[in-house]
Design a protein around this motif. Structure first.
Motif, PDB file in Angstrom:
ATOM      1  N   ASN A 173       4.536  25.222  22.393  1.00 23.26           N
ATOM      2  CA  ASN A 173       4.980  24.721  21.091  1.00 23.26           C
ATOM      3  C   ASN A 173       3.836  23.983  20.394  1.00 23.26           C
ATOM      4  O   ASN A 173       3.597  24.177  19.194  1.00 23.26           O
ATOM      5  N   LEU A 174       3.132  23.136  21.138  1.00 22.14           N
ATOM      6  CA  LEU A 174       2.020  22.398  20.551  1.00 22.14           C
ATOM      7  C   LEU A 174       0.889  23.329  20.117  1.00 22.14           C
ATOM      8  O   LEU A 174       0.275  23.119  19.066  1.00 22.14           O
ATOM      9  N   ARG A 175       0.621  24.346  20.908  1.00 18.20           N
ATOM     10  CA  ARG A 175      -0.407  25.316  20.518  1.00 18.20           C
ATOM     11  C   ARG A 175      -0.022  26.030  19.228  1.00 18.20           C
ATOM     12  O   ARG A 175      -0.864  26.259  18.349  1.00 18.20           O
ATOM     13  N   ALA A 182      -0.781  26.619  13.347  1.00 24.47           N
ATOM     14  CA  ALA A 182      -0.236  26.559  11.990  1.00 24.47           C
ATOM     15  C   ALA A 182      -0.974  25.504  11.159  1.00 24.47           C
ATOM     16  O   ALA A 182      -1.294  25.735   9.986  1.00 24.47           O
ATOM     17  N   ALA A 183      -1.268  24.357  11.764  1.00 27.01           N
ATOM     18  CA  ALA A 183      -1.995  23.306  11.048  1.00 27.01           C
ATOM     19  C   ALA A 183      -3.398  23.775  10.697  1.00 27.01           C
ATOM     20  O   ALA A 183      -3.889  23.531   9.582  1.00 27.01           O
ATOM     21  N   ARG A 184      -4.053  24.446  11.628  1.00 29.20           N
ATOM     22  CA  ARG A 184      -5.394  24.973  11.341  1.00 29.20           C
ATOM     23  C   ARG A 184      -5.353  25.973  10.197  1.00 29.20           C
ATOM     24  O   ARG A 184      -6.235  25.981   9.332  1.00 29.20           O
ATOM     25  N   ALA A 185      -4.339  26.823  10.193  1.00 29.35           N
ATOM     26  CA  ALA A 185      -4.208  27.816   9.125  1.00 29.35           C
ATOM     27  C   ALA A 185      -4.004  27.133   7.780  1.00 29.35           C
ATOM     28  O   ALA A 185      -4.596  27.538   6.766  1.00 29.35           O
ATOM     29  N   ARG A 186      -3.191  26.069   7.751  1.00 28.67           N
ATOM     30  CA  ARG A 186      -2.974  25.333   6.491  1.00 28.67           C
ATOM     31  C   ARG A 186      -4.265  24.670   6.023  1.00 28.67           C
ATOM     32  O   ARG A 186      -4.595  24.694   4.829  1.00 28.67           O
ATOM     33  N   ILE A 187      -5.004  24.078   6.958  1.00 27.34           N
ATOM     34  CA  ILE A 187      -6.267  23.434   6.594  1.00 27.34           C
ATOM     35  C   ILE A 187      -7.268  24.468   6.085  1.00 27.34           C
ATOM     36  O   ILE A 187      -7.946  24.250   5.073  1.00 27.34           O
TER      37      ILE A 187
END
Length: 77
Positions: free
Chosen positions: A41-43, A48-53
């Protein structure tokens, strides 16, 4: 006959210890499954956070990135 009774006691203790270890192993297996699910889940959240950034970085004009970098270095007035 005392030796036979001693042997029976040892076997009984070994059986009890075996059952304790079986239960402990089952608990550890459950914990491992839970931790692996949390890791996955954390991965996923990290990706997803990296993709948004990355998407936000792509939206920045190239000139703004340079200006921001110079201001952040403290080289101004």
């Amino acid at each position: 006959m005392s030796t036979l009774e001693d042997l029976a006691d040892r076997v009984e203790r070994l059986l009890l210890r075996h059952e304790e270890l079986v239960q402990a192993n089952a608990q550890l297996a459950q914990q491992l499954t839970a931790v692996a699910a949390e890791r996955d889940n954390l991965r996923s959240r990290l990706a997803a956070a990296r993709a948004r950034i990355d998407a936000l970085i792509e939206r920045l004009p190239a000139g703004d990135v340079d200006t921001h970098d110079r201001g952040a270095s403290g080289g101004g007035v």
